[in-house]
Write a protein that holds these residues in place. Structure first.
Motif, mmCIF file in Angstrom:
data_model
loop_
_atom_site.group_PDB
_atom_site.id
_atom_site.type_symbol
_atom_site.label_atom_id
_atom_site.label_comp_id
_atom_site.label_asym_id
_atom_site.label_seq_id
_atom_site.Cartn_x
_atom_site.Cartn_y
_atom_site.Cartn_z
ATOM 1 N N UNK A 15 0.828 -1.209 0.000
ATOM 2 C CA UNK A 15 0.000 0.000 0.000
ATOM 3 C C UNK A 15 0.864 1.261 0.000
ATOM 4 N N UNK A 16 2.019 1.205 0.663
ATOM 5 C CA UNK A 16 2.950 2.343 0.630
ATOM 6 C C UNK A 16 3.452 2.610 -0.791
ATOM 7 N N UNK A 17 3.591 1.550 -1.584
ATOM 8 C CA UNK A 17 3.991 1.704 -2.987
ATOM 9 C C UNK A 17 2.825 2.262 -3.804
ATOM 10 N N UNK A 18 1.634 1.743 -3.564
ATOM 11 C CA UNK A 18 0.459 2.079 -4.358
ATOM 12 C C UNK A 18 -0.100 3.475 -4.051
ATOM 13 N N UNK A 19 -0.093 3.885 -2.798
ATOM 14 C CA UNK A 19 -0.741 5.130 -2.371
ATOM 15 C C UNK A 19 -0.311 6.362 -3.185
ATOM 16 N N UNK A 20 0.970 6.579 -3.448
ATOM 17 C CA UNK A 20 1.336 7.762 -4.244
ATOM 18 C C UNK A 20 0.746 7.747 -5.660
ATOM 19 N N UNK A 24 -1.373 11.029 -6.487
ATOM 20 C CA UNK A 24 -0.682 12.020 -7.315
ATOM 21 C C UNK A 24 -0.625 11.715 -8.812
ATOM 22 N N UNK A 25 -1.224 10.594 -9.239
ATOM 23 C CA UNK A 25 -1.157 10.253 -10.658
ATOM 24 C C UNK A 25 -2.524 9.792 -11.167
ATOM 25 N N UNK A 26 -2.616 9.722 -12.483
ATOM 26 C CA UNK A 26 -3.794 9.134 -13.129
ATOM 27 C C UNK A 26 -3.466 7.734 -13.649
ATOM 28 N N UNK A 27 -2.389 7.154 -13.160
ATOM 29 C CA UNK A 27 -2.032 5.787 -13.549
ATOM 30 C C UNK A 27 -3.108 4.823 -13.073
ATOM 31 N N UNK A 81 -5.849 -10.128 -16.901
ATOM 32 C CA UNK A 81 -5.440 -8.725 -16.900
ATOM 33 C C UNK A 81 -4.279 -8.600 -15.926
ATOM 34 N N UNK A 82 -3.219 -7.933 -16.348
ATOM 35 C CA UNK A 82 -2.031 -7.807 -15.507
ATOM 36 C C UNK A 82 -1.934 -6.407 -14.908
ATOM 37 N N UNK A 83 -1.280 -6.343 -13.760
ATOM 38 C CA UNK A 83 -1.075 -5.082 -13.055
ATOM 39 C C UNK A 83 0.330 -5.081 -12.478
ATOM 40 N N UNK A 84 0.970 -3.927 -12.507
ATOM 41 C CA UNK A 84 2.316 -3.799 -11.939
ATOM 42 C C UNK A 84 2.492 -2.403 -11.352
ATOM 43 N N UNK A 85 3.156 -2.347 -10.207
ATOM 44 C CA UNK A 85 3.535 -1.089 -9.579
ATOM 45 C C UNK A 85 4.939 -1.232 -9.016
ATOM 46 N N UNK A 86 5.752 -0.215 -9.253
ATOM 47 C CA UNK A 86 7.125 -0.171 -8.741
ATOM 48 C C UNK A 86 7.252 1.089 -7.903
ATOM 49 N N UNK A 87 7.980 0.967 -6.795
ATOM 50 C CA UNK A 87 8.206 2.158 -5.975
ATOM 51 C C UNK A 87 8.695 3.294 -6.856
ATOM 52 N N UNK A 88 8.145 4.464 -6.644
ATOM 53 C CA UNK A 88 8.447 5.573 -7.546
ATOM 54 C C UNK A 88 9.927 5.949 -7.559
ATOM 55 N N UNK A 90 12.284 3.826 -7.463
ATOM 56 C CA UNK A 90 13.010 2.650 -7.955
ATOM 57 C C UNK A 90 12.724 2.355 -9.427
ATOM 58 N N UNK A 91 12.146 3.294 -10.117
ATOM 59 C CA UNK A 91 11.826 3.075 -11.530
ATOM 60 C C UNK A 91 13.098 3.054 -12.370
ATOM 61 N N UNK A 92 12.993 2.376 -13.517
ATOM 62 C CA UNK A 92 14.073 2.272 -14.500
ATOM 63 C C UNK A 92 15.308 1.564 -13.935
ATOM 64 N N UNK A 93 15.049 0.581 -13.082
ATOM 65 C CA UNK A 93 16.133 -0.219 -12.521
ATOM 66 C C UNK A 93 15.993 -1.691 -12.915
ATOM 67 N N UNK A 94 15.043 -2.008 -13.796
ATOM 68 C CA UNK A 94 14.851 -3.381 -14.238
ATOM 69 C C UNK A 94 13.891 -4.185 -13.383
ATOM 70 N N UNK A 95 13.311 -3.571 -12.369
ATOM 71 C CA UNK A 95 12.405 -4.269 -11.453
ATOM 72 C C UNK A 95 11.145 -4.717 -12.183
#
Length: 180
Positions: A15-20, A24-27, A81-88, A90-95
């Motif tokens: 939830x800490x990853x998802x909440x932002x 703050x986004x329309x993702x 249907x797939x879903x993915x969230x990465x800590x903001x 930590x993006x662009x690190x291959x996760x």
């Protein structure tokens, strides 16, 4: 970095990853951050049938991905249907690639044939949304198959939804039953 199955004990960290993304986004088109209890229930519901995985780096969850029901009819059993969230931070690190590679492997082993992603899409980039998710999915072999115009409203503006798909198995006249 390790890829592991999510447990309900992970709900707060996920939830800490998802909440932002909600705030703050329309993702995501969710307006309000769900409670920890609601998030736990989501984990239980999804994990009962589909893979729900996390990326863990030095003991911290840095991203998660899962598959869910595409449509609730038996004829759609081979599609998810797939879903993915990465800590903001930590993006662009291959996760994301690590998570989706594992997710795809697990889905194939279940007999899933189609991975589908429903992605919010801006008419023009803004502080709320860009096309990073579409580019990410394209790099992983997904193709755009449809667009719904002005279908989501958040932050006083309209956003399109793009559907992308990736075929991960052979489609034949007698597909194996999906197990989960």
């Amino acid at each position: 970095m390790e890829i592991q199955n999510v447990t309900i004990e992970d709900a707060e960290e996920l939830l800490d990853i998802y909440a932002p993304y909600v705030k703050y986004t329309a993702i995501t088109f969710e307006y309000d951050v769900p409670s920890v209890e609601e998030f736990r229930q989501r984990i239980v519901n999804i994990s009962n049938r589909y893979p729900y995985i996390k990326a863990v780096d030095n003991g911290q969850i840095v991203g998660y991905a899962y598959a869910g029901c595409f449509k609730d009819r038996r004829a759609y059993d081979w599609s998810v249907e797939t879903t993915i969230y990465v800590r903001q931070d930590c993006k662009r690190m291959g996760i994301g690639r690590l998570l989706y590679d594992r997710l795809e492997h697990e889905l194939k082993s279940m007999g899933i044939l189609n991975m589908n992603a429903c992605i919010a899409c801006p008419e023009q980039e803004s502080k709320y949304l860009n096309d990073d998710s579409i580019r990410f999915h394209s790099r992983l072999g997904f193709s755009e198959v449809g667009r719904f115009h002005d279908s989501g409203y958040k932050f006083n503006q309209w956003f399109d939804m793009v559907w992308m798909e990736k075929m991960i198995g052979e489609h034949n006249a007698e597909p194996k039953e999906v197990w989960g």
